[in-house]
Design an enzyme around this catalytic site. Structure first.
Site, PDB file in Angstrom:
ATOM      1  N   TYR A  90       0.821  -1.216   0.000  1.00 25.35           N
ATOM      2  CA  TYR A  90       0.000   0.000   0.000  1.00 25.35           C
ATOM      3  C   TYR A  90       0.854   1.264   0.000  1.00 25.35           C
ATOM      4  CZ  TYR A  90      -4.712  -1.863   0.841  1.00 25.35           C
ATOM      5  OH  TYR A  90      -5.929  -2.470   0.740  1.00 25.35           O
ATOM      6  N   ASP A 123      -6.253  -7.010   4.122  1.00 23.91           N
ATOM      7  CA  ASP A 123      -7.415  -6.331   3.525  1.00 23.91           C
ATOM      8  C   ASP A 123      -8.371  -7.364   2.945  1.00 23.91           C
ATOM      9  OD1 ASP A 123      -8.990  -4.199   2.408  1.00 23.91           O
ATOM     10  OD2 ASP A 123      -8.041  -4.615   0.468  1.00 23.91           O
ATOM     11  N   LYS A 180       3.161 -15.454   1.903  1.00 17.79           N
ATOM     12  CA  LYS A 180       3.298 -16.141   0.609  1.00 17.79           C
ATOM     13  C   LYS A 180       4.776 -16.478   0.445  1.00 17.79           C
ATOM     14  CE  LYS A 180       1.523 -17.621  -3.309  1.00 17.79           C
ATOM     15  NZ  LYS A 180       0.558 -18.742  -3.367  1.00 17.79           N
ATOM     16  N   ASP A 209      -3.156 -18.125   0.038  1.00 18.91           N
ATOM     17  CA  ASP A 209      -4.203 -18.768  -0.772  1.00 18.91           C
ATOM     18  C   ASP A 209      -4.900 -19.865   0.039  1.00 18.91           C
ATOM     19  OD1 ASP A 209      -1.788 -20.169  -0.813  1.00 18.91           O
ATOM     20  OD2 ASP A 209      -1.956 -20.791  -2.910  1.00 18.91           O
ATOM     21  N   ASP A 253     -12.164  -9.083   4.715  1.00 19.57           N
ATOM     22  CA  ASP A 253     -13.488  -9.023   4.073  1.00 19.57           C
ATOM     23  C   ASP A 253     -14.118 -10.412   4.030  1.00 19.57           C
ATOM     24  OD1 ASP A 253     -13.328  -6.285   3.593  1.00 19.57           O
ATOM     25  OD2 ASP A 253     -14.065  -6.460   1.531  1.00 19.57           O
TER      26      ASP A 253
HETATM   27  C1  IPM Z   1     -10.282  -1.197   4.260  1.00 24.77           C
HETATM   28  C2  IPM Z   1     -10.580  -0.561   2.934  1.00 24.77           C
HETATM   29  C3  IPM Z   1      -9.456   0.375   2.571  1.00 24.77           C
HETATM   30  C4  IPM Z   1      -8.190  -0.447   2.457  1.00 24.77           C
HETATM   31  C5  IPM Z   1      -9.682   1.216   1.307  1.00 24.77           C
HETATM   32  C6  IPM Z   1     -10.982   1.994   1.379  1.00 24.77           C
HETATM   33  C7  IPM Z   1      -8.543   2.131   1.023  1.00 24.77           C
HETATM   34  O1  IPM Z   1     -10.777  -1.552   1.973  1.00 24.77           O
HETATM   35  O2  IPM Z   1     -10.165  -0.457   5.256  1.00 24.77           O
HETATM   36  O3  IPM Z   1     -10.171  -2.422   4.310  1.00 24.77           O
HETATM   37  O4  IPM Z   1      -7.918  -1.047   1.411  1.00 24.77           O
HETATM   38  O5  IPM Z   1      -7.439  -0.497   3.427  1.00 24.77           O
HETATM   39 MG    MG Z   2     -10.837  -3.532   2.737  1.00 27.13          MG
END
Ligand code: IPM
Ligand code: MG
Length: 361
Positions: A141, A248, A192, A224, A252
């Site tokens: 990032y 990240d 990885k 993975d 999710d």
């Molecule tokens: C998160 C979001 C952010 C990230 C984006 C909005 C920049 O997806 O907080 O997980 O990738 O960190």
């Molecule tokens: Mg995110």
């Protein structure tokens, strides 16, 4: 001691869900004796609209002075065509980096009342309680160099750099081991290392840190496989630690195991325990302004704030209990609605949690 709190509501559903969280803060101050000094500032698209940049200097200055920051969400389609430097997401990435919030704690906890809301079978996710510790201020990032350049043949090529220093790996590993010590004492480091040199170093450093935590059972998993295991048998995990981008993605996936991303809070901490707290869902522009967003992730983010920045685990537990009580009552925003349950708006949900909290007085 009075704690300084900066609230940055941001975009989309941000102001709506933060509005409900503020009702909680109000009660915590008036009835539970929490001493807060609250300021408000702009971030993301809202800040760009008003001040021309997604993280204005005054917002950053207030954030530096604060003991904790509560953030709603940033971003929206109307900002997608802006130059990258002024996009809302840049404001979020910058505040994380400027405040040195390297440790991102993303719990994926399933409230038993919502077991049916998960897309996975109830027995796979029942009692799920995972903590993902994501490195937040390094990795791909932020790595340099980055950009889009022209090759010799005149074709464009995009590039980013995945880079981690030993010290960065060590501090996130330490943070994760500390958390594991307070939980089930199992830590899985995700990398990885079969392909990437940076992951090989990551693994080596994590193993080094593990010598200081002999009580924690350390394991390693390729990313993975970790993604697969998360949806196959998620309860095998207690604490997971990983880099910025893997974290990240995996967070999710883990969030969805719990039925709704609308339920999950997060904390981003620096070395002193100062933190920024935000729901892990985004600004959800598609439902903004309709009063149907789920405020529970933001309310639970306040619980994390009480626990990690204000040292009030007692109040944190009370806030969590209030959320549990409201779910017991059968109240559901649309994202977690199921047959037989009572539909609630954002405000109805917020009010119900406030009432449940007051009942504990
Ligand atoms: C998160 C979001 C952010 C990230 C984006 C909005 C920049 O997806 O907080 O997980 O990738 O960190
Ligand atoms: Mg995110």
């Amino acid at each position: 001691m009075t704690q300084k709190l900066l609230i940055v509501a941001g975009d989309g559903i941000g102001p709506e869900i933060v509005g409900e969280a503020m009702k909680m803060l109000d009660v915590l101050q008036k009835d539970f004796g929490l001493a807060l000094e609250i300021e408000h500032a702009l971030i993301g698209g809202a800040a760009y609209d008003a001040q021309g940049e997604p993280l204005p200097d005054n917002t950053l200055a207030l954030a530096r002075e604060a003991d904790a920051v509560l953030l709603g969400a940033v971003g929206g389609p109307q900002y997608d065509s802006l130059p990258r430097e002024v996009r809302p997401e840049r404001g979020l990435l910058r505040i994380r980096s400027e405040l040195n919030l390297f440790a991102n704690l993303r719990p994926a906890m399933l409230y038993s009342q919502l077991a049916g809301a998960s897309t996975l079978k109830a027995e796979i996710v029942a009692d799920l309680d995972i903590m993902i510790v994501r490195e937040l201020t390094g990795g791909i990032y932020f790595g340099q160099p980055r950009g889009v350049r022209s090759t010799d043949s005149g074709e464009r090529e995009g590039f980013n750099t995945l880079v981690y220093r030993e010290s960065e790996i060590e501090r996130i590993a330490r943070a994760a081991f500390e958390i594991a010590m307070k939980r089930d004492k199992r830590l899985c480091s995700v990398d990885k290392a079969n392909v990437l040199e940076v992951s090989e170093l990551w693994r080596e450093v994590v193993v080094g840190v593990s010598k200081d935590y002999p009580d924690v059972e350390l394991s390693h998993m390729y990313v993975d496989n970790a993604a697969m295991q998360l949806v196959r048998a998620p309860k095998q995990f207690d604490v997971m630690v990983t880099g910025n981008m893997f974290g990240d993605i995996l967070s999710d996936a883990a969030a969805m195991l719990t039925g709704s991303i609308g339920m999950l809070p997060s904390a981003s901490l620096d070395e002193q325990g100062k933190g920024m707290y935000e729901p892990i869902h985004g600004s959800a522009p598609d439902i903004a302004g309709q009063g149907i967003a789920n405020p529970l992730a933001t309310i639970l983010s306040i619980a994390m704030m009480l626990r990690y920045s204000f040292n009030r685990a007692d109040l944190a537990a009370q806030v969590q209990a209030a959320v549990g009580a409201v779910l017991d009552q059968g109240l559901r925003t649309p994202d977690i609605h199921a047959e037989g349950m009572q539909r609630a708006s954002t405000a109805q949900m917020g009010n119900a949690v406030v009432a449940a909290l007051r009942k504990q007085l």
